[in-house]
Design a protein around this motif. Structure first.
Motif, PDB file in Angstrom:
ATOM      1  N   THR A   1       0.848  -1.175   0.000  1.00  0.00           N
ATOM      2  CA  THR A   1       0.000   0.000   0.000  1.00  0.00           C
ATOM      3  C   THR A   1       0.886   1.228   0.000  1.00  0.00           C
ATOM      4  O   THR A   1       1.659   1.415   0.938  1.00  0.00           O
ATOM      5  CB  THR A   1      -0.875   0.030   1.262  1.00  0.00           C
ATOM      6  OG1 THR A   1      -1.439  -1.261   1.429  1.00  0.00           O
ATOM      7  CG2 THR A   1      -1.963   1.067   1.144  1.00  0.00           C
TER       8      THR A   1
ATOM      9  N   ARG B   1      -8.914  11.247  10.400  1.00  0.00           N
ATOM     10  CA  ARG B   1      -8.558   9.911   9.921  1.00  0.00           C
ATOM     11  C   ARG B   1      -7.661   9.149  10.887  1.00  0.00           C
ATOM     12  O   ARG B   1      -7.455   7.955  10.751  1.00  0.00           O
ATOM     13  CB  ARG B   1      -7.783  10.027   8.609  1.00  0.00           C
ATOM     14  CG  ARG B   1      -8.578  10.592   7.470  1.00  0.00           C
ATOM     15  CD  ARG B   1      -7.597  10.863   6.358  1.00  0.00           C
ATOM     16  NE  ARG B   1      -8.243  11.343   5.161  1.00  0.00           N
ATOM     17  CZ  ARG B   1      -7.560  11.778   4.113  1.00  0.00           C
ATOM     18  NH1 ARG B   1      -6.248  11.794   4.163  1.00  0.00           N
ATOM     19  NH2 ARG B   1      -8.181  12.199   3.047  1.00  0.00           N
TER      20      ARG B   1
ATOM     21  N   THR C   1      -7.732   5.286   3.402  1.00  0.00           N
ATOM     22  CA  THR C   1      -8.251   3.985   2.982  1.00  0.00           C
ATOM     23  C   THR C   1      -8.136   2.924   4.063  1.00  0.00           C
ATOM     24  O   THR C   1      -8.708   1.862   3.943  1.00  0.00           O
ATOM     25  CB  THR C   1      -7.467   3.479   1.751  1.00  0.00           C
ATOM     26  OG1 THR C   1      -6.080   3.518   2.068  1.00  0.00           O
ATOM     27  CG2 THR C   1      -7.730   4.342   0.527  1.00  0.00           C
ATOM     28  N   LYS C   2      -7.363   3.199   5.114  1.00  0.00           N
ATOM     29  CA  LYS C   2      -7.110   2.167   6.114  1.00  0.00           C
ATOM     30  C   LYS C   2      -7.400   2.689   7.513  1.00  0.00           C
ATOM     31  O   LYS C   2      -7.418   3.893   7.731  1.00  0.00           O
ATOM     32  CB  LYS C   2      -5.636   1.736   6.055  1.00  0.00           C
ATOM     33  CG  LYS C   2      -5.292   0.930   4.826  1.00  0.00           C
ATOM     34  CD  LYS C   2      -3.878   0.423   4.950  1.00  0.00           C
ATOM     35  CE  LYS C   2      -3.511  -0.508   3.835  1.00  0.00           C
ATOM     36  NZ  LYS C   2      -4.291  -1.732   3.794  1.00  0.00           N
TER      37      LYS C   2
END
Ligand code: TYD
Ligand code: MG
Length: 453
Positions: A71, A144, A116-117
């Motif tokens: 990633t 986030r 995204t994570k």
């Protein structure tokens, strides 16, 4: 009941000795041994080892070799050193001097990965308020990143299990404390035990863990060697605290090429990647100054032009001074001997100071020729020919040995406007390079003579 055993372990290398001594017999450091207790092995553990079920043995050809999915962290220069991005279940150690930007870089990486994570930032050093302040300065999205201010290992493990983040940052490994070991936080046995526990969690749960490690006075990560063996990837931050450029170097990487270099600039809004760093260290370079020589070094996959400066001056003491910053001190002594024997230039009665400008550390021997020519230029108080770049390793018999990727180095130098290069004969390019006069030398004496003009 088995007796509790005490051993003396070294705070530098982690080596153990049965009795106290002033000097560690393993690494030679003084006054580093401290008493630690070791839990005795349980009475029948020796037999259990034998009776435990064996793992099946496979042929290597039967093992499925899958490409590990990576990633990207969203920070290009960091991805470059990581070999393309972070890998699931990997443990990455980021070491560096205090204040160089470790927390900043990882907070930036986490907030970009957070898109995204699920990400978790565990801080044992700063309060949540301090981290929030930094996040607002960096203009990253604070929504986030999940935050935990904790130093107890057991609590951190419980949180990792409950929250199951995909990426976690531990800032820093030296602040953690596990009850499994009695010594103080930051001691070798604590650091080693905490890192081992976190590694186990990473492998079991698939969480990628980034550990921040502080560096000792000698430049090694405290609790040093032990950690480097445990983790998958070791990254070091380097750079001059007074310049805005920072380099991150991969020392070890189980998932990519080692010795790749990422280059950043520290701005008031955090670290910014420098995608074309070849000339950043030349900004204040002037070619009419004695003692200055431009080296083309190959750092990872990119060539980098670095100014090597030397000051050679009459020594006023019994022992002349020798100092190398960013270059290898031991090699300097050898180069001075070769310069005397094979080029007839004596510097044994001179103080010699060397510096690689910009705080980059140069480990490759391709710097030899630049070091020697900078010394000769300073000794003679005569600038080197203008628009000159140099690279080449020097051997003990005065020969100039080839280095890897000579062609690329020359092309990069030509692109930046340099018009001459002194290179090893074996690195002479097959086709001429536009606008570049190449002086290929076999012996050090030829290079020194050429610079005499
Ligand atoms: P930091 O990441 O706290 O260092 P470490 O975790 O390695 O100890 O870096 C802090 C330094 O960076 C500090 O001296 C201030 C500077 N800095 C900036 O110049 N700009 C910024 O946006 C930030 C966050 C820090
Ligand atoms: Mg920090």
């Amino acid at each position: 009941m088995a007796r509790i055993k005490t051993v003396y372990s070294c705070g530098e290398c982690g080596g153990q000795s049965p009795k106290w001594q002033g000097q560690c017999p393993h690494c030679g450091a003084w006054n580093t041994l401290t008493e630690t207790t070791v839990a005795p092995p349980s009475a029948n553990s020796r037999f259990q080892t034998w009776t435990a079920a064996a793992s099946p043995v496979q042929r290597l050809s039967e093992v499925q070799a899958e490409e590990l999915p990576r990633t990207p962290s969203g920070i290009d220069e960091l991805d470059r050193v990581l070999g393309g991005g972070i890998v699931r279940g990997a443990v990455i150690l980021l070491g560096g001097d205090p204040g160089i930007g470790k927390s900043t870089l990882l907070l930036q990486a986490l907030s970009s990965l957070g898109a995204t994570k699920k990400v978790l930032y565990v801080s044992g050093e700063e309060s949540p308020q301090q981290i929030a302040l930094r996040a607002s300065r960096l203009a990253v999205d604070p929504g986030r990143v999940h935050l935990l201010a904790e130093i107890r290992m057991e609590a951190i493990l419980a949180t990792l299990q409950a929250e199951a983040p995909e990426v976690a940052v531990i800032d820093s490994i030296q602040t953690l404390y596990t009850e499994a070991v009695t010594s103080a936080p930051g001691s070798v046995s604590q650091v080693r035990e905490c890192a081992a526990q976190l590694t186990r969690v990473a492998k079991q749960s698939g969480t990628t863990i980034l550990l921040v490690g502080h560096v000792t006075k000698e430049g090694a990560i405290a609790g040093p060697r032990v950690l480097e063996h445990i983790v998958d990837t070791v990254l070091y931050f380097e750079g001059d605290a007074h310049s805005s450029y920072r380099m991150v170097r991969a020392i070890k990487n189980r998932f990519g090429a080692a010795n790749e270099l990422g280059v950043f600039a520290m701005t008031e809004r955090g670290l910014k990647g420098v995608s074309n760093p070849s000339a950043i260290f030349l900004s204040s370079y002037r070619d009419d100054v004695p003692g200055s020589c431009v080296l083309v070094t190959q750092e990872g996959s990119r060539p980098l032009l670095v100014e090597v400066q030397a000051l050679v001056d009459d020594a006023h003491g019994f022992q002349p001074k020798r100092l190398a910053v960013g270059l290898e001190q031991n090699r300097l002594a050898m180069l001075m001997a070769v310069l005397h024997r094979h080029a007839g230039v004596a510097v044994f009665d001179q103080d010699v100071f060397l510096n690689a400008v910009g705080g980059v550390k140069i480990g490759e021997p391709a710097a030899d020729l630049a070091v020697v020519l900078a010394m000769v230029s300073s000794l003679r108080d005569q600038p080197l020919p203008d628009k000159l770049v140099v690279f080449g390793e020097i051997g003990l018999s005065g020969e100039v040995r080839p280095v890897a990727r000579g062609q690329e180095r020359l092309k990069e130098a030509a692109k930046l406007g340099f018009t001459r290069a002194i290179v090893p004969a074996a690195n002479r390019p097959r086709q001429p390079i536009d606008g570049m006069e190449v002086i290929a030398v076999e012996r050090l004496a030829e290079a020194v003579d050429y610079c005499r003009g």
